[in-house]
Scaffold this motif. Sequence first.
Motif, PDB file in Angstrom:
ATOM      1  N   PHE A   1       2.626  14.187   2.666  1.00  0.00           N
ATOM      2  CA  PHE A   1       2.331  14.088   4.095  1.00  0.00           C
ATOM      3  C   PHE A   1       0.884  13.654   4.331  1.00  0.00           C
ATOM      4  CE2 PHE A   1       0.820  16.080   8.055  1.00  0.00           C
ATOM      5  CZ  PHE A   1       1.656  15.444   8.955  1.00  0.00           C
ATOM      6  N   GLY A   2      -0.054  14.267   3.590  1.00  0.00           N
ATOM      7  CA  GLY A   2      -1.463  13.940   3.786  1.00  0.00           C
ATOM      8  C   GLY A   2      -1.792  12.508   3.414  1.00  0.00           C
ATOM      9  N   TRP A   3      -1.275  12.060   2.273  1.00  0.00           N
ATOM     10  CA  TRP A   3      -1.589  10.696   1.845  1.00  0.00           C
ATOM     11  C   TRP A   3      -0.860   9.659   2.683  1.00  0.00           C
ATOM     12  CZ3 TRP A   3      -5.780   9.662  -0.352  1.00  0.00           C
ATOM     13  CH2 TRP A   3      -6.357  10.495  -1.314  1.00  0.00           C
ATOM     14  N   LYS A   4       0.294  10.035   3.230  1.00  0.00           N
ATOM     15  CA  LYS A   4       0.976   9.110   4.135  1.00  0.00           C
ATOM     16  C   LYS A   4       0.134   8.862   5.376  1.00  0.00           C
ATOM     17  CE  LYS A   4       5.221   8.440   6.799  1.00  0.00           C
ATOM     18  NZ  LYS A   4       6.541   9.010   7.181  1.00  0.00           N
TER      19      LYS A   4
ATOM     20  N   ALA B   1      -3.155   9.359   5.591  1.00  0.00           N
ATOM     21  CA  ALA B   1      -4.375   8.671   5.156  1.00  0.00           C
ATOM     22  C   ALA B   1      -4.117   7.190   4.912  1.00  0.00           C
ATOM     23  CB  ALA B   1      -4.925   9.332   3.899  1.00  0.00           C
ATOM     24  N   MET B   2      -3.011   6.874   4.272  1.00  0.00           N
ATOM     25  CA  MET B   2      -2.693   5.469   4.008  1.00  0.00           C
ATOM     26  C   MET B   2      -2.403   4.710   5.286  1.00  0.00           C
ATOM     27  SD  MET B   2      -2.643   3.175   1.792  1.00  0.00           S
ATOM     28  CE  MET B   2      -2.988   4.290   0.431  1.00  0.00           C
ATOM     29  N   THR B   3      -1.836   5.396   6.278  1.00  0.00           N
ATOM     30  CA  THR B   3      -1.619   4.752   7.570  1.00  0.00           C
ATOM     31  C   THR B   3      -2.952   4.335   8.187  1.00  0.00           C
ATOM     32  OG1 THR B   3       0.375   6.063   7.961  1.00  0.00           O
ATOM     33  CG2 THR B   3      -0.642   5.046   9.875  1.00  0.00           C
ATOM     34  N   GLY B   4      -3.963   5.192   8.048  1.00  0.00           N
ATOM     35  CA  GLY B   4      -5.285   4.832   8.551  1.00  0.00           C
ATOM     36  C   GLY B   4      -5.872   3.637   7.826  1.00  0.00           C
ATOM     37  N   ILE B   5      -5.715   3.604   6.507  1.00  0.00           N
ATOM     38  CA  ILE B   5      -6.228   2.479   5.719  1.00  0.00           C
ATOM     39  C   ILE B   5      -5.514   1.185   6.101  1.00  0.00           C
ATOM     40  CG2 ILE B   5      -6.369   1.524   3.379  1.00  0.00           C
ATOM     41  CD1 ILE B   5      -6.809   4.356   2.356  1.00  0.00           C
ATOM     42  N   VAL B   6      -4.192   1.259   6.183  1.00  0.00           N
ATOM     43  CA  VAL B   6      -3.399   0.071   6.512  1.00  0.00           C
ATOM     44  C   VAL B   6      -3.715  -0.424   7.922  1.00  0.00           C
ATOM     45  CG1 VAL B   6      -1.048  -0.712   6.985  1.00  0.00           C
ATOM     46  CG2 VAL B   6      -1.544   0.534   4.882  1.00  0.00           C
ATOM     47  N   ALA B   7      -3.862   0.497   8.874  1.00  0.00           N
ATOM     48  CA  ALA B   7      -4.156   0.100  10.250  1.00  0.00           C
ATOM     49  C   ALA B   7      -5.485  -0.642  10.336  1.00  0.00           C
ATOM     50  CB  ALA B   7      -4.184   1.333  11.147  1.00  0.00           C
ATOM     51  N   HIS B   8      -6.508  -0.107   9.675  1.00  0.00           N
ATOM     52  CA  HIS B   8      -7.823  -0.757   9.673  1.00  0.00           C
ATOM     53  C   HIS B   8      -7.745  -2.142   9.053  1.00  0.00           C
ATOM     54  CE1 HIS B   8     -11.613  -1.828   7.649  1.00  0.00           C
ATOM     55  NE2 HIS B   8     -12.228  -1.239   8.651  1.00  0.00           N
ATOM     56  N   ASP B   9      -7.146  -2.246   7.878  1.00  0.00           N
ATOM     57  CA  ASP B   9      -7.136  -3.509   7.153  1.00  0.00           C
ATOM     58  C   ASP B   9      -6.244  -4.548   7.824  1.00  0.00           C
ATOM     59  OD1 ASP B   9      -8.846  -2.378   5.335  1.00  0.00           O
ATOM     60  OD2 ASP B   9      -7.297  -1.892   3.864  1.00  0.00           O
ATOM     61  N   CYS B  10      -5.085  -4.118   8.335  1.00  0.00           N
ATOM     62  CA  CYS B  10      -4.205  -5.059   9.031  1.00  0.00           C
ATOM     63  C   CYS B  10      -4.838  -5.566  10.318  1.00  0.00           C
ATOM     64  CB  CYS B  10      -2.857  -4.408   9.323  1.00  0.00           C
ATOM     65  SG  CYS B  10      -1.820  -4.166   7.863  1.00  0.00           S
ATOM     66  N   MET B  11      -5.571  -4.695  10.996  1.00  0.00           N
ATOM     67  CA  MET B  11      -6.287  -5.118  12.198  1.00  0.00           C
ATOM     68  C   MET B  11      -7.330  -6.180  11.857  1.00  0.00           C
ATOM     69  SD  MET B  11      -8.293  -2.719  14.953  1.00  0.00           S
ATOM     70  CE  MET B  11      -6.882  -1.609  15.016  1.00  0.00           C
ATOM     71  N   LEU B  12      -8.053  -5.957  10.766  1.00  0.00           N
ATOM     72  CA  LEU B  12      -9.065  -6.922  10.337  1.00  0.00           C
ATOM     73  C   LEU B  12      -8.415  -8.241   9.926  1.00  0.00           C
ATOM     74  CD1 LEU B  12     -11.953  -7.686   9.596  1.00  0.00           C
ATOM     75  CD2 LEU B  12     -11.643  -6.520   7.411  1.00  0.00           C
ATOM     76  N   LEU B  13      -7.328  -8.171   9.156  1.00  0.00           N
ATOM     77  CA  LEU B  13      -6.635  -9.386   8.718  1.00  0.00           C
ATOM     78  C   LEU B  13      -6.105 -10.172   9.907  1.00  0.00           C
ATOM     79  CD1 LEU B  13      -4.575  -8.088   5.632  1.00  0.00           C
ATOM     80  CD2 LEU B  13      -6.801  -9.209   5.630  1.00  0.00           C
ATOM     81  N   THR B  14      -5.568  -9.471  10.897  1.00  0.00           N
ATOM     82  CA  THR B  14      -5.013 -10.148  12.068  1.00  0.00           C
ATOM     83  C   THR B  14      -6.107 -10.826  12.889  1.00  0.00           C
ATOM     84  OG1 THR B  14      -3.237  -8.506  12.166  1.00  0.00           O
ATOM     85  CG2 THR B  14      -3.609  -9.829  14.136  1.00  0.00           C
TER      86      THR B  14
ATOM     87  N   CYS C   1       0.827  -1.213   0.000  1.00  0.00           N
ATOM     88  CA  CYS C   1       0.000   0.000   0.000  1.00  0.00           C
ATOM     89  C   CYS C   1       0.862   1.264   0.000  1.00  0.00           C
ATOM     90  CB  CYS C   1      -0.925   0.003   1.219  1.00  0.00           C
ATOM     91  SG  CYS C   1      -2.263  -1.194   1.131  1.00  0.00           S
ATOM     92  N   PHE C   2       1.889   1.300   0.839  1.00  0.00           N
ATOM     93  CA  PHE C   2       2.729   2.499   0.900  1.00  0.00           C
ATOM     94  C   PHE C   2       3.547   2.672  -0.375  1.00  0.00           C
ATOM     95  CE2 PHE C   2       2.106   2.171   5.579  1.00  0.00           C
ATOM     96  CZ  PHE C   2       1.680   3.474   5.793  1.00  0.00           C
ATOM     97  N   ILE C   3       4.042   1.574  -0.934  1.00  0.00           N
ATOM     98  CA  ILE C   3       4.789   1.666  -2.192  1.00  0.00           C
ATOM     99  C   ILE C   3       3.884   2.172  -3.310  1.00  0.00           C
ATOM    100  CG2 ILE C   3       5.933   0.302  -3.991  1.00  0.00           C
ATOM    101  CD1 ILE C   3       7.093  -1.441  -1.769  1.00  0.00           C
ATOM    102  N   SER C   4       2.645   1.692  -3.336  1.00  0.00           N
ATOM    103  CA  SER C   4       1.704   2.103  -4.388  1.00  0.00           C
ATOM    104  C   SER C   4       1.395   3.595  -4.310  1.00  0.00           C
ATOM    105  CB  SER C   4       0.410   1.293  -4.279  1.00  0.00           C
ATOM    106  OG  SER C   4       0.648  -0.080  -4.494  1.00  0.00           O
ATOM    107  N   ILE C   5       1.147   4.103  -3.091  1.00  0.00           N
ATOM    108  CA  ILE C   5       0.787   5.513  -2.973  1.00  0.00           C
ATOM    109  C   ILE C   5       1.975   6.412  -3.298  1.00  0.00           C
ATOM    110  CG2 ILE C   5       1.319   5.800  -0.517  1.00  0.00           C
ATOM    111  CD1 ILE C   5      -1.762   7.170  -2.369  1.00  0.00           C
TER     112      ILE C   5
END
Length: 383
Positions: free
Chosen positions: A177-180, A182-195, A123-127
Amino acid sequence: MVLLKKVSSLFWPYQNPKIRLFCVSMITLITCSMIVPQMAKFVKCDGDLQCIFQALTAYLLTVITLVKLYTCYFNRCKYFLDEIMIDQLFVEWDDLQSPEEFEIMKKYAEKGRRYSLGYSLYCFISIYLFMSVSLVPVILDAVLPLNESRPILPAHPGYYFVDDRKYFYYILLHAVFGWKVAMTGIVAHDCMLLTYVEHVCSIFAISGFRFERLICTSTNSITILHSDTYYRKQIEFSVHTHRKALKFAQLIEDTFSLTLAIQIVLNTVMISITLLQITQKDANYLIMLRYIVYVLAQLFHLFCLSFEGQKLIDHSLQTRDMIYNCPWYEAPIKYQKMLLFVMRKSLQPIFLSAGKIFIFSLENFTSIVQTSMSYFTVLSSLE
């Protein structure tokens, strides 16, 4: 779990309430700072469909960011308020009865860590790839200058009320800075769900293992083999573990179902619009490259959710197979009947859904892609 906590440290659910509220407020302000130029872009488009669709690609992603952010925050208050209850749903290392169960739990914990790491990096590489494309014209002007400067490619679709070329680096810095964040929020939500899903799968695997070894582990001792106390305790413990997995899966479903429904609708629209940007006649290779990266990231996001949903379905159904694979016929009749109740409970699969309508699975992943392609065809005909 340590990796997940580090990634989502901005709004980790078990932080101090004041710190969590402050972090969520700051992330909301930063994300809204991305929405303002995106909304201004809509006004600047003045009814041009191609321009509006281009602005929508970034606007919908910021909306998804806020949806995921508030899912982590408000559902923490609704479902995760009683941490004692949540702790009871987790299978701790001390609850494991054998080295085999320890290896099962360790394997799924490692899978959760590996999936979270891979998903975060992708996700971070893509953004960053999406935004770094805007630097290519600037670099080419410095390396291979032309008679006139090449057109500026914005870091993301938005209008900042200033000269894009003069304030290019300031806009780029704000976007990065803004998308970093925002992407942290997306990754946190999805990684929490995956875990969480991986942990539920591990509980199902341990429960199935206990049922499968219910008779096999006692064949070396005739006394234990014919002991009612042994069967009662083992079945009781196995059923308790199975019920813990069912309750945890239901809690995940209740927590994420509504927001996943919003996300699946927005993702379907985003994929269609992004494909439309790739096929524009006047799109240069940089724009095409940018949106190819974008659409691949969207498909990867949906695939990860569908893959975990498929794993949850498979693990919830495998309990009945493991019960049948054990030599159940050697157990007393009354305990054979108890096993039938568990098998009956395992006939109905447990799944991760979006609004109780769309079930995340590999089969439905292809249907979402087909639906997005259909919407893309309709949008193409409108131009």
